[in-house]
Design a protein around this motif. Structure first.
Motif, short mmCIF file in Angstrom:
data_model
loop_
_atom_site.label_atom_id
_atom_site.label_comp_id
_atom_site.label_asym_id
_atom_site.label_seq_id
_atom_site.Cartn_x
_atom_site.Cartn_y
_atom_site.Cartn_z
N ASP A 196 0.28 14.45 -23.41
CA ASP A 196 -1.01 14.10 -24.01
C ASP A 196 -0.93 12.83 -24.84
N ARG B 177 1.71 8.67 -27.90
CA ARG B 177 1.91 9.42 -26.66
C ARG B 177 3.05 10.39 -26.88
N PRO C 64 1.49 16.05 -34.10
CA PRO C 64 2.08 16.15 -32.76
C PRO C 64 3.52 15.68 -32.76
N HIS D 247 -2.29 11.38 -28.46
CA HIS D 247 -2.78 11.84 -29.75
C HIS D 247 -3.32 10.65 -30.53
N ARG D 248 -4.44 10.85 -31.21
CA ARG D 248 -5.08 9.77 -31.97
C ARG D 248 -5.40 10.26 -33.37
N THR D 249 -5.09 9.41 -34.35
CA THR D 249 -5.48 9.70 -35.72
C THR D 249 -6.35 8.57 -36.25
N TYR E 167 -2.43 5.51 -32.18
CA TYR E 167 -2.32 6.25 -30.93
C TYR E 167 -0.85 6.60 -30.71
N TRP F 174 -5.02 14.82 -36.36
CA TRP F 174 -4.90 14.20 -35.04
C TRP F 174 -5.87 14.85 -34.06
N THR F 175 -6.34 14.04 -33.10
CA THR F 175 -7.13 14.51 -31.97
C THR F 175 -6.30 14.35 -30.71
N THR F 176 -6.25 15.38 -29.86
CA THR F 176 -5.47 15.33 -28.63
C THR F 176 -6.37 14.99 -27.46
#
Length: 332
Positions: A46, A42, A20, A48-50, A40, A57-59
């Motif tokens: 959104d 921002r 991201p 985003h987390r890895t 985390y 990454w997960t959104t």
């Protein structure tokens, strides 16, 4: 876009993984103290987390338009707090499931500029609150004793702060257990161990507009408007290095190399004048001198935050404007 890597202290950069973008508006990122692979970020609208240090990454959706600061629980990587951009939204948002859902926590109508979690007692969280535009603003440090589920109605800082003293960054005193070091737009304050008395550090002259803070037993550093302040003696004496037309929005101390300081610098006027040179600055002499080491980064790249990665000899820095990436920095 994604995570860029430098292994030579910022002299050169290579694309490490895609991911991201932060975009043209700054936000924040936070590393979980209990798991350096959980980050985390921002970026845009959104979160985003890895879970693997940035490889994938997960959104996740966010309840706010923009984020000013994120903070993760010291021992629970799924619990975090988000401070929305001040003057737009107030209070903080709290998630206990890794950002999947959020609960709003009010601070008596006040906005939040910074968050600090107590690593020795995770029930304690501190927030820099201010209330421009409120009929009865109560600027100061607010405290939570239940992990950020709620905050006290009144600040724990002196009543005299409530009209004018706006806190902007927090750190725990490195040698006095329980004491807080508070950076404000008007200077630096240091509390006693019970956080009931706050003494003004008069060695920083004028109105420094402090915006960032990092402390260790050997070095303190505070970033402000056009200047980086450093102290070799727990805030007793200070020296300064001027950088024209910039905000020093992030500072970090190298826990493995005494005397090494990193500073994330962005332009004030955003027209990137000849005087304004944003980017990554590094000191190897405890703040006596700083050198810009952004390497191949173009002048329009704004350095916003920089933080050490827990348990690693490395740092993460957030950029916005033209690159909009997370940057991982190590030194040879």
């Amino acid at each position: 876009d994604g995570l860029e890597l430098s292994t030579n202290g910022g002299a050169t950069w290579t694309q490490h993984v895609t991911g991201p973008r932060v975009g043209t508006a700054p936000g924040d990122f936070a590393l979980a103290p209990s798991n350096a692979n959980r980050i985390y970020l921002r970026g845009g609208m959104d979160l985003h987390r890895t879970d693997n240090g940035g490889t994938s990454w997960t959104t996740l959706a966010m309840p706010t338009a923009f984020t000013f600061q994120l903070a993760v629980h010291p021992t629970n990587q799924d619990t975090l707090l988000e401070a929305p951009v001040f003057l737009i939204e107030n209070g903080v948002n709290r998630s206990t499931n890794g950002g999947a859902s959020w609960t709003h926590v009010d601070l008596n109508g006040h906005s939040v500029m910074c968050l600090l979690w107590d690593p020795l007692n995770p029930n304690n969280v501190f927030a820099c609150g201010f209330g421009y535009g409120l009929t009865t603003p109560r600027h100061g440090v607010y405290a939570s004793t239940n992990g950020g589920a709620s905050f006290g109605v009144n600040p724990i800082t002196p009543v005299s702060w409530e009209a004018t003293v706006v806190p902007s960054a927090l750190a725990f005193h490195p040698t006095v257990a329980g004491a807080l070091v508070v950076a404000t737009v008007g200077g630096l304050f240091v509390s006693d161990a019970t956080r009931t008395t706050y003494n003004f550090v008069s060695a920083i002259p004028g109105n420094p507009n402090l915006q960032s803070l990092a402390v260790s037993p050997t070095t303190w550093v505070a970033g402000g408007e056009n200047v980086i302040w450093s102290s070799p003696d727990n805030g007793v004496t200070w020296r300064s290095v001027n950088i024209p037309d910039v905000n020093v929005q992030g500072v970090a101390l190298d826990p493995n190399v005494p005397g090494r300081i990193l500073a994330a610098v962005n332009a004030i006027d955003r027209d990137f004048s000849s005087e304004s040179v944003p980017g990554l600055y590094v000191s190897h002499d405890a703040g006596l001198t700083f050198v810009r080491v952004s390497g191949s980064l173009v002048p329009a790249d704004q350095a916003w935050r920089i933080k050490p990665i827990p348990g690693q000899a490395a740092f993460l820095m957030e950029m916005y404007a033209s690159s909009g990436d997370l940057m991982r920095v190590t030194f040879p």
